[in-house]
Design a protein around this motif. Sequence first.
Motif, short mmCIF file in Angstrom:
data_model
loop_
_atom_site.label_atom_id
_atom_site.label_comp_id
_atom_site.label_asym_id
_atom_site.label_seq_id
_atom_site.Cartn_x
_atom_site.Cartn_y
_atom_site.Cartn_z
N LEU A 145 -0.88 -6.88 15.94
CA LEU A 145 -0.57 -8.03 15.47
C LEU A 145 -0.78 -8.07 13.84
O LEU A 145 -1.97 -8.11 13.55
CB LEU A 145 -0.89 -9.42 16.04
N VAL A 180 4.26 -1.94 22.20
CA VAL A 180 4.87 -3.48 21.78
C VAL A 180 5.32 -3.96 23.27
O VAL A 180 5.23 -5.31 23.36
CB VAL A 180 5.77 -3.11 20.74
N TYR A 203 4.15 -6.68 14.31
CA TYR A 203 3.19 -5.68 14.40
C TYR A 203 3.35 -4.64 13.48
O TYR A 203 4.33 -4.24 13.14
CB TYR A 203 3.67 -5.18 16.02
#
Length: 170
Positions: free
Chosen positions: A8, A106, A59
């Motif tokens: 993140l 992800v 991300y």
Amino acid sequence: MSDLTVRLATTADRPTLERLWLMFSHDMSEFNGQLPNPDGTFRDDRLHQALADPDWAPYLVTTADHTPAAFAFVRGLTAPTRVLNTFFVARGARRSGIGLRAVQQVVAIHPGPWEVAFQDTNPTAAHFWRRTATTIAGPTWTEHHRPVPNRPNLPPDTWISFSTTAEAPA
């Protein structure tokens, strides 16, 4: 590319994401006809929204030596279906498997239904997303077209839908 990290992004990553955003926007300008603003930047509302909106997750993807290689913006964290809103791999990292591995990581963070859009006029992206959907979801993914909101001059986007499940704890 050997190891990669998908994490993140934080406010400290903003300058890195802004620079990667310029590269992404430049690449996309071939397909959407956008030219830079007078100051040389591109429209960046999605970048700002990804960093500020709690329903989005930005991300940053880095290589083993902490070199930025890609980014992914996810929206709809609280919606029934998450959207991989923006995805970019720097040219030097392309065709190395980093893109597929980054997407896999992800979507594993947010299991469930997913959608991702791309332009048919971008054959590299079309091939990547169809191959990625098959790798992640097997033959169960679907594809359809939707008009680009507020851009009637552009051809419809192609949307791929698939679903992931939570991995069992090891």
